[in-house]
Every structure is written in C-alpha cells, then in structure tokens.
Design an enzyme around this catalytic site. Structure first.
Site, mmCIF file in Angstrom:
data_model
loop_
_atom_site.group_PDB
_atom_site.id
_atom_site.type_symbol
_atom_site.label_atom_id
_atom_site.label_comp_id
_atom_site.label_asym_id
_atom_site.label_seq_id
_atom_site.Cartn_x
_atom_site.Cartn_y
_atom_site.Cartn_z
ATOM 1 N N HIS A 1 0.856 -1.197 0.000
ATOM 2 C CA HIS A 1 0.000 0.000 0.000
ATOM 3 C C HIS A 1 0.882 1.233 0.000
ATOM 4 O O HIS A 1 2.092 1.146 0.227
ATOM 5 C CB HIS A 1 -0.872 0.024 1.264
ATOM 6 C CG HIS A 1 -0.041 0.210 2.488
ATOM 7 N ND1 HIS A 1 0.567 -0.844 3.138
ATOM 8 C CD2 HIS A 1 0.342 1.330 3.145
ATOM 9 C CE1 HIS A 1 1.273 -0.377 4.145
ATOM 10 N NE2 HIS A 1 1.164 0.946 4.185
ATOM 11 N N HIS B 1 5.646 6.453 -0.785
ATOM 12 C CA HIS B 1 6.412 5.240 -1.065
ATOM 13 C C HIS B 1 5.592 4.001 -0.713
ATOM 14 O O HIS B 1 4.707 4.057 0.140
ATOM 15 C CB HIS B 1 7.726 5.225 -0.271
ATOM 16 C CG HIS B 1 7.512 5.118 1.206
ATOM 17 N ND1 HIS B 1 7.130 6.196 1.993
ATOM 18 C CD2 HIS B 1 7.592 4.049 2.052
ATOM 19 C CE1 HIS B 1 7.008 5.804 3.246
ATOM 20 N NE2 HIS B 1 7.264 4.509 3.314
HETATM 21 P P1 2AM Z 1 6.582 2.462 6.267
HETATM 22 O O1 2AM Z 1 6.119 1.420 5.298
HETATM 23 O O2 2AM Z 1 7.548 3.433 5.680
HETATM 24 O O3 2AM Z 1 7.074 1.851 7.559
HETATM 25 C C1 2AM Z 1 1.428 1.245 8.346
HETATM 26 O O4 2AM Z 1 2.340 1.058 9.350
HETATM 27 C C2 2AM Z 1 1.883 2.303 7.385
HETATM 28 O O5 2AM Z 1 2.099 3.530 8.080
HETATM 29 C C3 2AM Z 1 3.194 2.017 6.663
HETATM 30 O O6 2AM Z 1 3.076 2.482 5.347
HETATM 31 C C4 2AM Z 1 4.230 2.792 7.420
HETATM 32 O O7 2AM Z 1 5.269 3.311 6.645
HETATM 33 C C5 2AM Z 1 3.423 3.952 7.913
HETATM 34 N N1 2AM Z 1 3.934 4.403 9.189
HETATM 35 C C6 2AM Z 1 4.152 3.667 10.284
HETATM 36 N N2 2AM Z 1 4.601 4.426 11.295
HETATM 37 C C7 2AM Z 1 4.678 5.687 10.819
HETATM 38 C C8 2AM Z 1 5.077 6.931 11.367
HETATM 39 N N3 2AM Z 1 5.464 7.053 12.636
HETATM 40 N N4 2AM Z 1 5.038 7.997 10.567
HETATM 41 C C9 2AM Z 1 4.643 7.891 9.286
HETATM 42 N N5 2AM Z 1 4.245 6.760 8.712
HETATM 43 C C10 2AM Z 1 4.267 5.662 9.469
#
Ligand code: 2AM
Length: 172
Positions: free
Chosen positions: A41, A123
């Site tokens: 996603h 991303h």
């Molecule tokens: P990531 O893939 O770069 O880890 C579910 O966890 C989604 O939220 C993922 O796409 C994750 O990004 C994002 N996510 C998790 N923790 C986050 C944070 N503290 N700030 C921004 N995005 C976050």
C-alpha cells in the site's frame, strides 16, 4: 470511558489486484523476504493509535475530502538506510496526489490530528530489515490508476503485521 483498545490506523492508497500483482513481482525481485503481497500500500497519512470516538471523527472527515482521480507512475526503487526499508516510489509525484494529501490533512485537523512536520515522501514499502538501500529508475514503470483511498488498520499477529481496510472513499 470506553474499554475498547486503541487501534493503529492510517489512510492509504490500496492497489487494485492487477497493480498489486505487478508491485508484488517487483518486491520479489528486489528482496529475498518481501512484504506479503496483501500488505502492499501507499500511506497518505499515518494516524497512530486511535480510539472509537476518533475513528468516527476520521470517517466523517475523510468523507468531506474532495480530490481528483489520477495515475501514479511508479518508476523508482529507493531505500532508507536508517529505517532499513526498500521501497517503490515515483520520481514525479502527481499534483493530484499532493492535493489529496493536503486535503486529507486539512480535514483531519478537525479530529486533532497533526500532520508530520517532515515532507511527505510517497512510497510503497517492498521489504523491511533490508540491506543496502536501492536507488534506481525502472525501465518499465508500474502504472497505477488511483480511483479511491482507504482507512486501514494495522493489526499485529503472531505471523507479523496484517492490514485491514476499514472504509473506502472514491475520488472525483
Ligand atoms: P513504512 O512502510 O515506511 O514503515 C502502516 O504502518 C503504514 O504507516 C506504513 O506504510 C508505514 O510506513 C506507515 N507508518 C508507520 N509508522 C509511521 C510513522 N510514525 N510515521 C509515518 N508513517 C508511518
């Protein structure tokens, strides 16, 4: 006071099945242990832990968002050394995507949500606990026609995290 536990929520773009298969194939090429296909996603706004009242507010706020459909050209494989993730992204984020994120953040402010201060970096995480970060243009980009966005929940399980789509809103 509600006894319901807080839930870890985020707004995201959820790929259609054909796009998901293409992204999963790329993930399989770049990483020995890719993110499961069902988990792929693109996060629009990360909310963190939310209770039941906040969830109601978030649903109402998202329903107010007006934004146009767009096509996402996923043409870049990148990585972040500190987070140790490899990702798929775009060298040209469409204006409509940035407008959607801005509209969502404005709507979410009514629920007490503060957008992140760091710049938005769209991303799709392909693998975690990765080695050297990737940095390369794809010869054949993945074209993703985006027609809606979702509210999703991150559910921890013994087999790792699983994502559940709680609600979906059309664009346009
Ligand atoms: P990531 O893939 O770069 O880890 C579910 O966890 C989604 O939220 C993922 O796409 C994750 O990004 C994002 N996510 C998790 N923790 C986050 C944070 N503290 N700030 C921004 N995005 C976050």
């Amino acid at each position: 006071m509600s006894s319901e536990p807080a839930r870890r929520l985020f707004f995201a773009l959820w790929p259609d099945e054909a796009t998901r298969r293409r992204i999963a194939a790329l993930a399989g090429e770049v990483a020995p242990k890719p993110v499961p296909a069902a988990n792929l996603h693109l996060t629009l706004a990360f909310l963190g832990r939310c209770g039941a009242a906040e969830l109601d507010c978030l649903r109402a706020a998202a329903g107010e968002v007006r934004a146009e459909p767009f096509e996402l050209e996923l043409d870049f494989l990148g990585g972040w050394a500190r987070k140790r993730i490899q990702w798929l992204g775009t060298s040209r984020p469409p204006e409509a995507l940035l407008a959607l994120v801005a509209a969502l953040n404005t709507a979410l402010a009514d629920c007490g949500y503060q957008p992140e201060s760091r710049p938005y970096a769209p991303h799709i995480t392909l693998s975690r606990k990765a080695g050297q970060p990737l940095s390369r243009r794809l010869e054949t980009p993945v074209r993703w026609p985006v027609g809606d966005f979702v509210l999703a929940e991150s559910v921890p399980t013994d087999a790792g995290v699983r994502y559940e789509v709680l609600a979906r809103w059309p664009l346009g």
